[in-house]
Scaffold this active site. Structure first.
Site, PDB file in Angstrom:
ATOM      1  N   ASN A  11       0.785  -1.097   0.010  1.00  0.00           N
ATOM      2  CA  ASN A  11      -0.077  -0.089   0.003  1.00  0.00           C
ATOM      3  C   ASN A  11       0.976   1.233   0.063  1.00  0.00           C
ATOM      4  O   ASN A  11       0.430   2.196  -0.619  1.00  0.00           O
ATOM      5  CB  ASN A  11      -0.977  -0.127   1.372  1.00  0.00           C
ATOM      6  CG  ASN A  11      -2.146  -0.857   1.020  1.00  0.00           C
ATOM      7  OD1 ASN A  11      -2.950  -0.579   0.093  1.00  0.00           O
ATOM      8  ND2 ASN A  11      -2.378  -1.901   1.411  1.00  0.00           N
ATOM      9  N   MET A  70       0.966  -2.223  12.012  1.00  0.00           N
ATOM     10  CA  MET A  70       0.336  -3.039  13.071  1.00  0.00           C
ATOM     11  C   MET A  70       0.564  -2.895  14.460  1.00  0.00           C
ATOM     12  O   MET A  70       0.364  -3.708  15.158  1.00  0.00           O
ATOM     13  CB  MET A  70       0.800  -4.791  12.525  1.00  0.00           C
ATOM     14  CG  MET A  70       0.399  -4.988  11.022  1.00  0.00           C
ATOM     15  SD  MET A  70      -1.082  -4.801  10.463  1.00  0.00           S
ATOM     16  CE  MET A  70      -2.158  -6.140  11.193  1.00  0.00           C
ATOM     17  N   LEU A 105      -2.119   2.440  18.566  1.00  0.00           N
ATOM     18  CA  LEU A 105      -1.594   3.692  18.910  1.00  0.00           C
ATOM     19  C   LEU A 105      -2.369   4.151  19.945  1.00  0.00           C
ATOM     20  O   LEU A 105      -3.486   4.018  19.857  1.00  0.00           O
ATOM     21  CB  LEU A 105      -1.492   4.619  17.730  1.00  0.00           C
ATOM     22  CG  LEU A 105      -0.415   4.212  16.624  1.00  0.00           C
ATOM     23  CD1 LEU A 105      -0.935   5.206  15.172  1.00  0.00           C
ATOM     24  CD2 LEU A 105       0.897   4.454  16.879  1.00  0.00           C
ATOM     25  N   HIS A 141      -8.051  -0.484   6.314  1.00  0.00           N
ATOM     26  CA  HIS A 141      -8.096  -1.641   7.097  1.00  0.00           C
ATOM     27  C   HIS A 141      -8.959  -2.488   5.876  1.00  0.00           C
ATOM     28  O   HIS A 141      -9.802  -2.129   5.090  1.00  0.00           O
ATOM     29  CB  HIS A 141      -9.259  -1.149   8.082  1.00  0.00           C
ATOM     30  CG  HIS A 141      -9.625  -2.476   8.910  1.00  0.00           C
ATOM     31  ND1 HIS A 141      -8.732  -2.747   9.889  1.00  0.00           N
ATOM     32  CD2 HIS A 141     -10.668  -3.116   9.038  1.00  0.00           C
ATOM     33  CE1 HIS A 141      -9.323  -4.025  10.606  1.00  0.00           C
ATOM     34  NE2 HIS A 141     -10.404  -4.239  10.076  1.00  0.00           N
ATOM     35  N   THR A 162      -9.098   7.884  14.658  1.00  0.00           N
ATOM     36  CA  THR A 162      -9.354   8.543  15.854  1.00  0.00           C
ATOM     37  C   THR A 162      -8.950   7.351  16.880  1.00  0.00           C
ATOM     38  O   THR A 162      -8.469   6.393  16.964  1.00  0.00           O
ATOM     39  CB  THR A 162     -10.808   8.725  15.998  1.00  0.00           C
ATOM     40  OG1 THR A 162     -11.610   7.127  15.850  1.00  0.00           O
ATOM     41  CG2 THR A 162     -11.517   9.667  14.711  1.00  0.00           C
ATOM     42  N   ASP A 218     -10.051   1.423  14.418  1.00  0.00           N
ATOM     43  CA  ASP A 218     -10.744   1.116  13.249  1.00  0.00           C
ATOM     44  C   ASP A 218     -12.176   1.736  13.228  1.00  0.00           C
ATOM     45  O   ASP A 218     -13.073   1.177  12.713  1.00  0.00           O
ATOM     46  CB  ASP A 218     -10.623  -0.357  13.199  1.00  0.00           C
ATOM     47  CG  ASP A 218      -9.242  -0.966  12.967  1.00  0.00           C
ATOM     48  OD1 ASP A 218      -8.525  -0.216  12.496  1.00  0.00           O
ATOM     49  OD2 ASP A 218      -9.336  -2.063  13.345  1.00  0.00           O
TER      50      ASP A 218
HETATM   51  C1  GAR Z   1      -2.889  -4.555   4.088  1.00  0.00           C
HETATM   52  O1  GAR Z   1      -4.136  -5.566   3.801  1.00  0.00           O
HETATM   53  C2  GAR Z   1      -3.782  -3.622   5.145  1.00  0.00           C
HETATM   54  O2  GAR Z   1      -4.957  -3.361   4.749  1.00  0.00           O
HETATM   55  C3  GAR Z   1      -3.508  -4.477   6.233  1.00  0.00           C
HETATM   56  O3  GAR Z   1      -2.219  -4.990   6.428  1.00  0.00           O
HETATM   57  C4  GAR Z   1      -1.949  -5.313   4.984  1.00  0.00           C
HETATM   58  C5  GAR Z   1      -0.505  -4.864   4.846  1.00  0.00           C
HETATM   59  O4  GAR Z   1      -0.125  -4.859   3.147  1.00  0.00           O
HETATM   60  N1  GAR Z   1      -3.795  -3.757   7.396  1.00  0.00           N
HETATM   61  C6  GAR Z   1      -4.319  -4.135   8.668  1.00  0.00           C
HETATM   62  O5  GAR Z   1      -4.623  -5.188   8.851  1.00  0.00           O
HETATM   63  C7  GAR Z   1      -4.355  -2.758   9.868  1.00  0.00           C
HETATM   64  N2  GAR Z   1      -5.039  -3.356  11.085  1.00  0.00           N
HETATM   65  P1  GAR Z   1       1.051  -3.931   2.992  1.00  0.00           P
HETATM   66  O6  GAR Z   1       2.105  -3.957   3.960  1.00  0.00           O
HETATM   67  O7  GAR Z   1       1.380  -4.743   1.605  1.00  0.00           O
HETATM   68  O8  GAR Z   1       0.414  -2.549   2.602  1.00  0.00           O
END
Ligand code: GAR
Length: 196
Positions: free
Chosen positions: A14, A90, A93, A109, A141, A145
């Site tokens: 991302n 991950m 905060l 998310h 916030t 989530d």
């Molecule tokens: C993504 O799917 C994102 O939505 C998720 O982790 C992955 C990261 O992938 N985020 C969460 O679960 C947040 N709690 P990436 O490092 O390849 O972007």
């Protein structure tokens, strides 16, 4: 030009989608990629794009979130970001940290919030027999989530889907949704983006 800091924990796909979208007439530029894991693969991808990187390993701080965040804040504040994007970051905060970036911190998310905050979103969608899954970009916030929704993309659940196959298809949409939301957000437009 808006300055964007991106926080990651892993592969950073991302982050790559966001960073690669910020060029030409885009109103923002990436100024820092910051990780809680010095080994996060995304750090090298950011460096290869010429984006400054930093890492603060959360592990030595144990349960002392405030001490970890005090270290995390140093490179983050030094980068003077207008917008902070959590992109596969991950660590939860604290409210105190979130409040410092109130109104200018985004997160992606992998579920159609308010369904399935927290972890294991795809397992939960499949266990519930949902016909569709997806992803959400929202303002961060203090409640996990649960901030205002800035965009959502829906993905049909297919027969035979496993958490991995579903995650893979949702991730493709994450890479479209997050840049679309950021482009709007950077000019102060909070109208939610709905894909497809
Ligand atoms: C993504 O799917 C994102 O939505 C998720 O982790 C992955 C990261 O992938 N985020 C969460 O679960 C947040 N709690 P990436 O490092 O390849 O972007």
């Amino acid at each position: 030009m808006k300055r964007v800091a991106i926080l990651i924990s892993g592969g950073g796909s991302n982050m790559v989608a966001l960073a690669d979208s910020m060029n030409g007439d885009h109103p923002a530029r990436p100024v820092l990629v910051l990780s809680n894991d010095p080994e996060a693969a995304g750090l090298a991808k950011a460096a290869a794009r010429g984006i400054p990187t930093a890492a603060v390993d959360h592990r030595p701080f144990g349960r002392d979130r405030a001490a970890f965040e005090a270290e995390l804040l140093k490179p983050l504040l030094a980068a003077e970001p207008d917008v902070v994007c959590l992109a596969g970051f991950m660590r939860v905060l604290t409210p105190e940290f979130v409040e410092k970036f109130q109104g200018r911190m985004l997160n992606i998310h992998p579920s159609l919030l308010p369904k399935y905050p927290g972890l294991h979103t795809h397992e939960r969608a499949l266990a519930a027999g949902d016909a569709e899954a997806g992803c959400t970009v929202h303002e961060v916030t203090p409640d996990l989530d649960a901030g205002p929704i800035l965009g959502q993309a829906r993905v049909p659940v297919l027969p035979g889907d496993t958490p991995d196959t579903l995650a893979e298809r949702v991730l493709v949409m994450e890479h479209r949704l997050y840049p679309a939301v950021l482009r709007r957000f950077a000019v102060g437009d909070r109208t939610p983006v709905y894909l497809p």
